[in-house]
Design an enzyme around this catalytic site. Structure first.
Site, short mmCIF file in Angstrom:
data_model
loop_
_atom_site.label_atom_id
_atom_site.label_comp_id
_atom_site.label_asym_id
_atom_site.label_seq_id
_atom_site.Cartn_x
_atom_site.Cartn_y
_atom_site.Cartn_z
N ASN A 270 1.42 9.35 0.50
CA ASN A 270 0.13 9.97 0.87
C ASN A 270 0.01 10.04 2.39
O ASN A 270 0.91 9.63 3.11
CB ASN A 270 -1.02 9.20 0.24
CG ASN A 270 -1.02 7.75 0.68
OD1 ASN A 270 -1.12 7.45 1.86
ND2 ASN A 270 -0.85 6.83 -0.27
N ASP B 47 -0.94 5.18 -6.27
CA ASP B 47 -1.45 4.70 -7.56
C ASP B 47 -0.39 4.78 -8.65
O ASP B 47 -0.42 4.04 -9.62
CB ASP B 47 -2.67 5.53 -7.97
CG ASP B 47 -3.85 5.25 -7.06
OD1 ASP B 47 -4.03 4.07 -6.71
OD2 ASP B 47 -4.56 6.20 -6.68
N LYS C 216 -16.36 -1.74 -7.12
CA LYS C 216 -15.05 -2.32 -6.76
C LYS C 216 -15.18 -3.79 -6.38
O LYS C 216 -14.34 -4.62 -6.74
CB LYS C 216 -14.46 -1.53 -5.58
CG LYS C 216 -12.97 -1.54 -5.52
CD LYS C 216 -12.44 -0.42 -4.63
CE LYS C 216 -12.63 0.95 -5.27
NZ LYS C 216 -12.15 2.04 -4.44
N ASP D 21 -1.79 -3.18 -8.92
CA ASP D 21 -2.94 -3.21 -8.00
C ASP D 21 -2.81 -4.49 -7.17
O ASP D 21 -3.07 -5.60 -7.65
CB ASP D 21 -4.26 -3.18 -8.78
CG ASP D 21 -5.44 -2.96 -7.84
OD1 ASP D 21 -5.48 -3.62 -6.77
OD2 ASP D 21 -6.30 -2.13 -8.14
O1 C5P Z 1 -9.01 1.09 -6.67
P1 C5P Z 1 -8.79 1.68 -5.35
O2 C5P Z 1 -7.41 2.18 -5.13
O3 C5P Z 1 -9.80 2.72 -4.94
O4 C5P Z 1 -9.03 0.45 -4.35
C1 C5P Z 1 -8.81 0.56 -3.01
C2 C5P Z 1 -8.52 -0.81 -2.46
O5 C5P Z 1 -7.56 -1.47 -3.26
C3 C5P Z 1 -7.94 -0.77 -1.08
O6 C5P Z 1 -8.34 -1.94 -0.43
C4 C5P Z 1 -6.45 -0.75 -1.35
O7 C5P Z 1 -5.70 -1.25 -0.27
C5 C5P Z 1 -6.35 -1.63 -2.56
N1 C5P Z 1 -5.27 -1.25 -3.48
C6 C5P Z 1 -4.22 -2.11 -3.66
N2 C5P Z 1 -3.24 -1.77 -4.57
C7 C5P Z 1 -3.31 -0.65 -5.28
C8 C5P Z 1 -4.38 0.23 -5.10
C9 C5P Z 1 -5.36 -0.09 -4.19
O8 C5P Z 1 -4.14 -3.14 -3.01
N3 C5P Z 1 -2.36 -0.34 -6.13
#
Ligand code: C5P
Length: 415
Positions: free
Chosen positions: A225, A294, A352, A321
């Site tokens: 990204n 993701d 969140k 995650d």
């Molecule tokens: O769920 P989302 O991706 O929107 O959450 C964003 C937060 O989670 C950010 O702090 C990002 O660095 C972290 N994140 C993570 N691992 C992932 C996806 C998001 O640490 N696979």
């Protein structure tokens, strides 16, 4: 010889407030730069400081006590043996009041007297009685600055943990050119602010994930990204400034490592997670700023996929995650996540905070192109369990400092 403590960014200073409620006792001595003290008082106040001024007799030849009294909003202290002044606020009280004793401009003579531990006027007597840190902004002719006596005196002050700001180089009032000009008021005020900032996270280990991840499709292709890593790197720089041991776990970016931080380079989400898990037992504050992909390909090819068919199907599976995994295992680690959203920003961010069981979320509205991805600026709302604060548009460095201040405050409460 020039002692410059930090690199200063005067253009940012108005937006900071790192001297909020700090008591700065400004000692003004008798150099031509004393006229800049008026601006210095204002710069300190702009950052939220309460300012009281002591002037030496020499200083009063360059600027009147009335000017500094009007600007500081407090009576200016000039005499050691003044019964009335001592009744209002005695020299010991003044010394105790100060969170910082800032001598600017500091002449060669004042530096010599401070270095010798003399108490022959109000300023030096207060300095002897003052437990607060001492910051000195020298201002003198370049030859006086280079004089071995001055060098020895400055070194003695540094040896006693005084902070020396400047002097700057340039054209001097006497016509000489060289080191000896008092540093600009904005730079001095920022140095003072940095001093307090630095104490914020001393002794803490801050781990920050930054940048994008790359999920391998084949040896030459990947999913990724647009994350530039700028916010994470700004946080790392601010964490170093705040005195923390700072580890950046960085995806591929083109940025240079902030001085004083430790960087561990990773490529994929899986690698990032492994490194973060390894660091967790020694981590006091975990900030997940990375834009982790993701999804990743279900399997990656060892050989380059050849261009043949009109369409190809790529099966994707979820990446781990990282933040949720770390937060689930974190016992004594303060966890911070980022929420970049295009709509319902605060509602998603609050969700969140609860869902990933975080201590704090930094919510960004990425529908606004002037902030967020790739920009040098950001605006955010910081949300924690019992409160929130909006930070208006500012450079990512300023936003990072503010985020770390709030983290330090909330982490202290959580202790
Ligand atoms: O769920 P989302 O991706 O929107 O959450 C964003 C937060 O989670 C950010 O702090 C990002 O660095 C972290 N994140 C993570 N691992 C992932 C996806 C998001 O640490 N696979």
């Amino acid at each position: 010889m020039v002692w410059l403590l930090t690199v200063y960014f005067p253009s940012l200073v108005r937006q900071m407030g790192h001297l909020f409620n700090r008591n700065v006792l400004l000692g003004v001595s008798g150099g031509i730069a004393a006229y800049k003290s008026a601006e210095l008082v204002r710069q300190l106040q702009d950052r939220g400081a309460n300012v009281r001024v002591i002037m030496t007799r020499g200083a009063q030849a360059f600027i009147t006590p009335l000017t500094l009294q009007a600007l500081s909003g407090n009576p200016v202290h000039t005499e050691l043996l003044d019964e009335q002044a001592e009744q209002a606020m005695g020299h010991i009280e003044l010394a105790r009041w100060a969170d910082l004793l800032l001598v600017a401009p500091a002449t060669a003579d004042v530096i010599a007297r401070l270095s010798a531990g003399r108490g022959d006027d109000l300023l030096t007597t207060v300095a002897l009685a003052c437990p607060a840190p001492l910051m000195v902004a020298p201002a003198m002719n370049q030859q006086m600055w280079k004089n071995a006596g001055t060098t020895t005196n400055v070194a003695a002050l540094v040896g006693r943990h005084a902070h020396i700001v400047g002097p700057a180089e340039g054209k001097q009032a006497c016509g000489d050119t060289g080191p000896g000009r008092m540093e600009e008021p904005s730079a001095i005020a920022e140095a003072a602010a940095n001093l307090f900032q630095r104490a914020l996270l001393t002794g803490k280990h801050v781990v920050i994930t930054a940048g994008p991840t790359r999920e391998k499709i084949d040896p030459v292709r990947y999913l990724s990204n647009n994350s530039s890593g700028k916010m994470g790197y700004a946080l790392a720089r601010a964490a170093v400034e705040a005195g923390a041991k700072t580890t950046l776990v960085s995806g591929p970016v083109t940025l240079t490592k902030p001085e004083g931080s430790h960087r561990i380079d990773v490529t994929s989400a899986d690698e990032m997670l492994t490194v973060c898990q390894r660091l967790l037992p020694q981590c006091d504050i975990f900030i997940a700023c990375a834009a982790v992909a993701d999804y990743k390909p279900a399997s990656s090819e060892t050989r380059k996929i050849k261009k043949s068919a009109e369409t190809v199907e790529l099966e994707l599976v979820r990446t781990p995650d990282i933040l949720a995994t770390i937060s689930a295992c974190a016992k004594n680690t303060f966890t911070v996540g980022f929420a970049a959203e295009t709509h319902d920003v605060l509602a998603y961010a609050r969700d969140k905070l609860a869902r990933k069981d975080l201590d704090m979320v930094v919510a960004n509205d990425v529908s606004d192109n002037s902030v967020g991805f790739n920009s040098d600026h950001n605006a955010a709302t910081i949300i924690w369990k019992t409160g929130e604060q909006s930070l208006e548009r500012a450079t990512k460095h300023v936003i990072a400092r503010k985020i770390l201040e709030l983290i330090a405050e909330q982490a202290r409460h959580a202790d």
